[in-house]
Design a protein around this motif. Structure first.
Motif, PDB file in Angstrom:
ATOM      1  N   SER A   1      -1.640   7.614  38.385  1.00  0.00           N
ATOM      2  CA  SER A   1      -2.683   7.451  39.397  1.00  0.00           C
ATOM      3  C   SER A   1      -2.903   5.981  39.748  1.00  0.00           C
ATOM      4  O   SER A   1      -2.915   5.597  40.920  1.00  0.00           O
ATOM      5  CB  SER A   1      -3.982   8.074  38.878  1.00  0.00           C
ATOM      6  N   TYR A   2      -3.042   5.142  38.731  1.00  0.00           N
ATOM      7  CA  TYR A   2      -3.439   3.742  38.936  1.00  0.00           C
ATOM      8  C   TYR A   2      -2.333   2.930  39.597  1.00  0.00           C
ATOM      9  O   TYR A   2      -2.599   2.108  40.490  1.00  0.00           O
ATOM     10  CB  TYR A   2      -3.805   3.138  37.579  1.00  0.00           C
TER      11      TYR A   2
ATOM     12  N   ASN B   1       0.308   4.049  41.363  1.00  0.00           N
ATOM     13  CA  ASN B   1       1.079   4.850  42.300  1.00  0.00           C
ATOM     14  C   ASN B   1       1.605   4.039  43.473  1.00  0.00           C
ATOM     15  O   ASN B   1       2.679   4.345  44.019  1.00  0.00           O
ATOM     16  CB  ASN B   1       0.221   6.014  42.816  1.00  0.00           C
ATOM     17  N   GLN B   2       0.886   2.997  43.852  1.00  0.00           N
ATOM     18  CA  GLN B   2       1.318   2.180  44.996  1.00  0.00           C
ATOM     19  C   GLN B   2       2.184   0.997  44.577  1.00  0.00           C
ATOM     20  O   GLN B   2       2.666   0.254  45.431  1.00  0.00           O
ATOM     21  CB  GLN B   2       0.085   1.658  45.746  1.00  0.00           C
ATOM     22  N   TYR B   3       2.414   0.821  43.285  1.00  0.00           N
ATOM     23  CA  TYR B   3       3.160  -0.337  42.803  1.00  0.00           C
ATOM     24  C   TYR B   3       4.494   0.033  42.174  1.00  0.00           C
ATOM     25  O   TYR B   3       5.453  -0.726  42.269  1.00  0.00           O
ATOM     26  CB  TYR B   3       2.322  -1.108  41.766  1.00  0.00           C
ATOM     27  N   CYS B   4       4.542   1.168  41.520  1.00  0.00           N
ATOM     28  CA  CYS B   4       5.741   1.570  40.790  1.00  0.00           C
ATOM     29  C   CYS B   4       6.649   2.385  41.715  1.00  0.00           C
ATOM     30  O   CYS B   4       6.260   3.458  42.184  1.00  0.00           O
ATOM     31  CB  CYS B   4       5.339   2.395  39.570  1.00  0.00           C
ATOM     32  N   PRO B   5       7.875   1.900  42.011  1.00  0.00           N
ATOM     33  CA  PRO B   5       8.751   2.626  42.943  1.00  0.00           C
ATOM     34  C   PRO B   5       9.027   4.064  42.515  1.00  0.00           C
ATOM     35  O   PRO B   5       9.125   4.958  43.357  1.00  0.00           O
ATOM     36  CB  PRO B   5      10.031   1.788  42.945  1.00  0.00           C
ATOM     37  N   ALA B   6       9.150   4.302  41.224  1.00  0.00           N
ATOM     38  CA  ALA B   6       9.400   5.670  40.765  1.00  0.00           C
ATOM     39  C   ALA B   6       8.276   6.609  41.179  1.00  0.00           C
ATOM     40  O   ALA B   6       8.523   7.769  41.533  1.00  0.00           O
ATOM     41  CB  ALA B   6       9.570   5.685  39.245  1.00  0.00           C
TER      42      ALA B   6
ATOM     43  N   ALA C   1     -13.165   7.132  38.944  1.00  0.00           N
ATOM     44  CA  ALA C   1     -14.086   8.187  39.337  1.00  0.00           C
ATOM     45  C   ALA C   1     -13.453   9.546  39.044  1.00  0.00           C
ATOM     46  O   ALA C   1     -12.226   9.684  38.986  1.00  0.00           O
ATOM     47  CB  ALA C   1     -14.422   8.069  40.823  1.00  0.00           C
ATOM     48  N   ALA C   2     -14.286  10.556  38.889  1.00  0.00           N
ATOM     49  CA  ALA C   2     -13.781  11.902  38.611  1.00  0.00           C
ATOM     50  C   ALA C   2     -12.832  12.373  39.710  1.00  0.00           C
ATOM     51  O   ALA C   2     -11.865  13.096  39.438  1.00  0.00           O
ATOM     52  CB  ALA C   2     -14.952  12.864  38.466  1.00  0.00           C
ATOM     53  N   SER C   3     -13.075  11.948  40.941  1.00  0.00           N
ATOM     54  CA  SER C   3     -12.228  12.365  42.062  1.00  0.00           C
ATOM     55  C   SER C   3     -10.844  11.731  42.013  1.00  0.00           C
ATOM     56  O   SER C   3      -9.936  12.158  42.737  1.00  0.00           O
ATOM     57  CB  SER C   3     -12.904  12.002  43.385  1.00  0.00           C
ATOM     58  N   SER C   4     -10.659  10.707  41.169  1.00  0.00           N
ATOM     59  CA  SER C   4      -9.383   9.987  41.090  1.00  0.00           C
ATOM     60  C   SER C   4      -8.562  10.372  39.864  1.00  0.00           C
ATOM     61  O   SER C   4      -7.542   9.751  39.590  1.00  0.00           O
ATOM     62  CB  SER C   4      -9.640   8.470  41.065  1.00  0.00           C
ATOM     63  N   ARG C   5      -8.992  11.385  39.134  1.00  0.00           N
ATOM     64  CA  ARG C   5      -8.259  11.783  37.936  1.00  0.00           C
ATOM     65  C   ARG C   5      -8.291  13.295  37.771  1.00  0.00           C
ATOM     66  O   ARG C   5      -9.167  13.970  38.342  1.00  0.00           O
ATOM     67  CB  ARG C   5      -8.845  11.122  36.688  1.00  0.00           C
ATOM     68  N   LEU C   6      -7.349  13.797  37.005  1.00  0.00           N
ATOM     69  CA  LEU C   6      -7.344  15.219  36.690  1.00  0.00           C
ATOM     70  C   LEU C   6      -8.448  15.516  35.687  1.00  0.00           C
ATOM     71  O   LEU C   6      -8.603  14.801  34.692  1.00  0.00           O
ATOM     72  CB  LEU C   6      -5.999  15.634  36.098  1.00  0.00           C
TER      73      LEU C   6
ATOM     74  N   PRO D   1      -7.246  -0.581  42.878  1.00  0.00           N
ATOM     75  CA  PRO D   1      -5.789  -0.662  42.987  1.00  0.00           C
ATOM     76  C   PRO D   1      -5.235  -0.077  44.271  1.00  0.00           C
ATOM     77  O   PRO D   1      -4.162  -0.481  44.726  1.00  0.00           O
ATOM     78  CB  PRO D   1      -5.306   0.133  41.763  1.00  0.00           C
ATOM     79  N   SER D   2      -5.930   0.890  44.868  1.00  0.00           N
ATOM     80  CA  SER D   2      -5.487   1.464  46.139  1.00  0.00           C
ATOM     81  C   SER D   2      -6.648   2.264  46.718  1.00  0.00           C
ATOM     82  O   SER D   2      -7.655   2.518  46.047  1.00  0.00           O
ATOM     83  CB  SER D   2      -4.260   2.362  45.951  1.00  0.00           C
ATOM     84  N   ARG D   3      -6.494   2.696  47.951  1.00  0.00           N
ATOM     85  CA  ARG D   3      -7.533   3.504  48.587  1.00  0.00           C
ATOM     86  C   ARG D   3      -7.628   4.896  47.977  1.00  0.00           C
ATOM     87  O   ARG D   3      -8.603   5.611  48.202  1.00  0.00           O
ATOM     88  CB  ARG D   3      -7.278   3.605  50.091  1.00  0.00           C
ATOM     89  N   LYS D   4      -6.616   5.286  47.209  1.00  0.00           N
ATOM     90  CA  LYS D   4      -6.606   6.611  46.604  1.00  0.00           C
ATOM     91  C   LYS D   4      -7.248   6.639  45.222  1.00  0.00           C
ATOM     92  O   LYS D   4      -7.416   7.709  44.645  1.00  0.00           O
ATOM     93  CB  LYS D   4      -5.171   7.125  46.513  1.00  0.00           C
ATOM     94  N   VAL D   5      -7.568   5.471  44.693  1.00  0.00           N
ATOM     95  CA  VAL D   5      -8.133   5.388  43.348  1.00  0.00           C
ATOM     96  C   VAL D   5      -9.444   4.627  43.415  1.00  0.00           C
ATOM     97  O   VAL D   5      -9.492   3.503  43.916  1.00  0.00           O
ATOM     98  CB  VAL D   5      -7.160   4.679  42.381  1.00  0.00           C
ATOM     99  N   ASP D   6     -10.492   5.231  42.916  1.00  0.00           N
ATOM    100  CA  ASP D   6     -11.816   4.612  42.935  1.00  0.00           C
ATOM    101  C   ASP D   6     -12.187   4.199  41.522  1.00  0.00           C
ATOM    102  O   ASP D   6     -12.387   5.046  40.644  1.00  0.00           O
ATOM    103  CB  ASP D   6     -12.839   5.610  43.490  1.00  0.00           C
TER     104      ASP D   6
END
Length: 431
Positions: free
Chosen positions: A163-164, A166-171, A271-276, A358-363
């Motif tokens: 999650s954290y 995701n925008q940095y690691c090419p894999a 945030a809870a919305s950014s994790r399983l 780290p990105s707009r997808k992670v709070d």
């Protein structure tokens, strides 16, 4: 004699020491906030610790030289903040990265003492991200330094990494719809060994500890055993993130610190919305299989952790951990209000407390100070919740002033690597 002292003197004849202390703590005239010069004590020093020192052991002074290997996504930022605050209260020097490395020691390169800012040498404390290199750290840190680190259950850790970063690691970027399930179903389809930031996608713990994250214990069990031996030779304590408070009890005992030295606010939490909410068992098994080296490390040191707890006395460690949690809640209420809540960065008014996103997808969440605060209590609360980047920058400025290093030219590092973490944005970002 003041009436409260008269009551205590009378109580001495009737009550045990613990009951006396409970009486004191119950008095409205006694505050949990004690200003001791530059230090704010949130936990009474006179409170009897549940885990006393071993019999016939003389009292030890607090240990002042600590190197913490801050592993990724393991609650390491919270441990780092504990160490930063301890160092500042005791006027200790904290090793901090050269600006070319930003706020980590040029990770993912192997650590070098050259990555340490000259104004922060020789240090007493080291707590920023690095890739472990024993010889270089021993060249930097003074003799007698205590080395500690922290591990996290590999499936939960991998979900956080995915999650954290995701925008940095090419894999991770190659995976359709940023699906963790899709990656773990066929990791070889997305992963490229040796690629930039590949270590975030495979056996990150082993890499942080200086190991070869491409080795598999299934193919070479001797490699895992050797890596474990190397860790055990250096680290006096391997904490476990899932048992964070118990880990802090063991850390306090190892360093002869007070319980108030390890009080904390949870930092860098998603945030809870950014994790399983929960990792399905099938995904957890797949994550452990893909990160088999990390799983082997975790399983071994989780077992040794509980053996260490047993030697200290499990009941007393659990009691002290409970006392730590209670004192922590009192501290959070004093600092952040009667209902202290983690909140999104966009809702934090105090700029010094806005965590980097780290990105707009992670709070990433943080705390905010109630309005109108001032004085030493507010300063202590600010440091308690200060994110890594702001606190590192603050300590560097402070240590440069203390050492008269403002005019000292800073060496330029050859080919500093690109960084997965950039500096904080100028303003708060939305989710």
């Amino acid at each position: 004699m003041p009436p409260i002292l008269q009551r205590l003197q009378q109580a001495t004849k009737m009550m045990s020491r613990r009951k006396i202390l409970l009486l004191v703590l119950g008095c409205s005239t006694v505050s949990l906030l004690i200003h001791q010069g530059a230090q704010l004590s949130w936990y009474p020093k006179l409170f009897p610790l549940s885990c006393p020192p071993l019999r016939n052991s003389p009292p030890r002074p607090k240990h002042m030289t600590v190197a913490f290997l801050k592993t990724h996504k393991t609650a390491g930022t919270t441990v780092q903040n504990i160490l930063f605050r301890f160092a500042e209260r005791h006027n200790l020097t904290v090793a901090l990265p050269h600006p070319s490395c930003e706020h980590q020691f040029c990770y993912p390169r192997n650590f070098s003492a050259h990555f340490v800012h000259p104004a922060t040498r020789p240090p007493h404390v080291l707590a920023s991200h690095l890739r472990f290199d024993r010889a270089e750290l021993e060249r930097l840190m003074p003799p007698g330094t205590v080395y500690v680190t922290i591990l996290r259950e590999p499936a939960a850790m991998f979900e956080s990494l995915f999650s954290y970063y995701n925008q940095y690691c090419p894999a991770f970027r190659r995976v359709p719809n940023a699906s963790l399930e899709a990656f773990l179903r066929a990791p070889e389809a997305y992963y490229r060994a040796g690629e930039h930031f590949a270590m975030f996608a495979h056996n990150t713990l082993a890499y942080d500890l200086g190991g070869d994250n491409e080795r598999s214990p299934r193919d070479d069990a001797a490699y895992l055993a050797g890596l474990i031996r190397q860790v055990e030779e250096v680290f006096s304590l391997v904490m476990i993130a899932e048992y964070f408070d118990e880990s802090l009890v063991l850390l306090r005992r190892l360093l002869a610190w007070d319980l108030d030295d390890v009080l904390y606010a949870k930092l860098n939490a998603r945030a809870a919305s950014s994790r399983l909410a929960a990792i399905p068992a099938t995904l957890a098994r797949a994550a452990r299989t893909w990160n088999a080296l990390d799983a082997g490390l975790y399983d071994h040191f989780n077992a040794t952790f509980w053996r260490r707890v047993a030697r200290a006395g499990r009941a007393c460690v659990e009691r002290e951990a409970r006392e730590l949690r209670e004192a922590r809640q009192r501290l959070l209420r004093r600092c952040f209000g009667d209902e202290p809540l983690l909140r999104p960065a966009a809702q934090i008014r105090t700029k010094q407390l806005q965590p980097w996103q780290p990105s707009r997808k992670v709070d990433i969440m943080g705390y905010d100070l109630p309005g109108g605060g001032a004085g030493p209590a507010t300063e202590a609360c600010l440091k308690l919740a200060m994110p890594e980047v702001q606190y590192s920058n603050y300590l560097l400025r402070k240590q440069k002033r203390r050492g008269g290093a403002r005019a000292r030219p800073e060496p330029v590092l050859d080919n500093p690597p690109p960084r997965p973490i950039r500096v904080l944005p100028r303003g708060p970002q939305g989710p």
